[in-house]
Design an enzyme around this catalytic site. Structure first.
Site, PDB file in Angstrom:
ATOM      1  N   SER A 143       0.846  -1.189   0.000  1.00 54.87           N
ATOM      2  CA  SER A 143       0.000   0.000   0.000  1.00 54.87           C
ATOM      3  C   SER A 143       0.877   1.232   0.000  1.00 54.87           C
ATOM      4  O   SER A 143       2.015   1.208   0.500  1.00 54.87           O
ATOM      5  CB  SER A 143      -0.895   0.018   1.245  1.00 54.87           C
ATOM      6  N   TYR A 156      -2.273  -1.051  10.079  1.00 55.92           N
ATOM      7  CA  TYR A 156      -2.183  -1.264   8.637  1.00 55.92           C
ATOM      8  C   TYR A 156      -0.888  -0.660   8.099  1.00 55.92           C
ATOM      9  O   TYR A 156      -0.152  -1.307   7.339  1.00 55.92           O
ATOM     10  CB  TYR A 156      -3.395  -0.627   7.961  1.00 55.92           C
ATOM     11  N   LYS A 160       2.022  -3.138   6.547  1.00 61.03           N
ATOM     12  CA  LYS A 160       2.284  -3.016   5.114  1.00 61.03           C
ATOM     13  C   LYS A 160       3.726  -2.565   4.856  1.00 61.03           C
ATOM     14  O   LYS A 160       4.352  -2.985   3.868  1.00 61.03           O
ATOM     15  CB  LYS A 160       1.296  -2.045   4.467  1.00 61.03           C
TER      16      LYS A 160
END
Length: 262
Positions: A143, A156, A160
């Site tokens: 991401s 997150y 990531k």
């Protein structure tokens, strides 16, 4: 253009919807055979059947949670039954919403297992098969948040970023086996999850979910729109192909100009 993907065997996680489904269809259009992986069996089987009928390729639906050891083992068994794999797309993942001060250990661990350990375990299982087949490709869907974090999803962001570093280190370890590993960092991609969230957030204020999403795009992306899963899938397919044989250990941002740094 012949991308050299005909009859290649591709394992794709998170394949029943959104980006994973678009990547699966893009590879199928080039003649690749697909082992599709996701948790929800009925939806996954329907997607596997649809792609097989549309593109005339062999597909297999493996209902498995790749955040678990048992789930990864089912994927490895499915690849072994097909004689191995040439391509691995680590796409399974989801956003988060928390603060660092309030998120419990269990939530950190769950995202670590999904975003990082799934990729580690699948590599341990599939890379040896790729070696015996003469090489392969591993792509990680990370991401833009791996490099440019959003404040409301620290777990997150962190996991990531770890996936991007794992991709880099795996690339160094296996390039001698003719296995190319790269990482793709998408920006705003219009997946069903984005639409679902937008509808929830606007349900009590008129329901203009499309306007909400346009506002997100206006704020974050110089291109002023979300990308489609198909646009992103085109990049995945290219990196899987024999037209990208000098792409090794890189992180590619497909983000409509969202990344603000070099």
């Amino acid at each position: 253009m012949d991308l050299g993907l005909n009859s290649k065997i591709a394992v794709i996680t998170g394949a029943s919807v959104g980006i994973g489904s678009a990547v699966a269809e893009g590879l199928a259009a080039e003649g690749a055979q697909l082992i599709l992986v996701a948790r929800e069996a009925p939806r996954l089987q329907a997607e596997a059947d649809r792609i097989a009928a549309l593109h005339g390729v062999r597909t297999s639906a493996v209902a498995a949670d790749v955040a678990t050891v048992a789930g990864v083992a089912r994927v490895i068994e499915a690849a072994e039954a097909w004689g191995g794999a040439d391509i691995l797309i680590n796409n399974a993942g989801t956003g988060s919403n928390e603060t660092i001060m309030e998120a419990p250990d269990e939530k950190w661990q769950a995202y670590w297992d999904l975003h990082v350990m799934a990729a580690v375990r699948l590599a341990r299982g599939l890379v040896p098969m790729m070696r015996t087949r003469g090489g392969g490709v591993v792509l990680h869907n990370a991401s833009i948040c791996a490099a440019q974090p959003l404040w409301y999803e620290p777990i997150y962001n962190v996991t990531k970023a770890a996936l991007m570093m794992f991709s880099k280190t795996l690339a160094t370890e296996v390039i001698g086996d003719n296995i190319r590993v790269n990482c793709i960092n998408p920006g705003l991609i219009l997946t069903p999850d984005w639409i679902k969230t937008a509808k929830q957030l606007t349900s009590e204020s008129g329901g203009d979910w499309e306007g909400y999403l346009q506002g997100v795009a206006d704020e974050h992306a110089p291109i002023k729109r979300f990308g489609t899963p198909q646009e992103l899938a085109n990049f995945f397919v290219f990196l899987c192909s024999d037209k990208a044989t000098y792409s090794v250990g890189s992180a590619y941002f497909v983000d409509g100009g969202m990344l603000k740094t070099l």
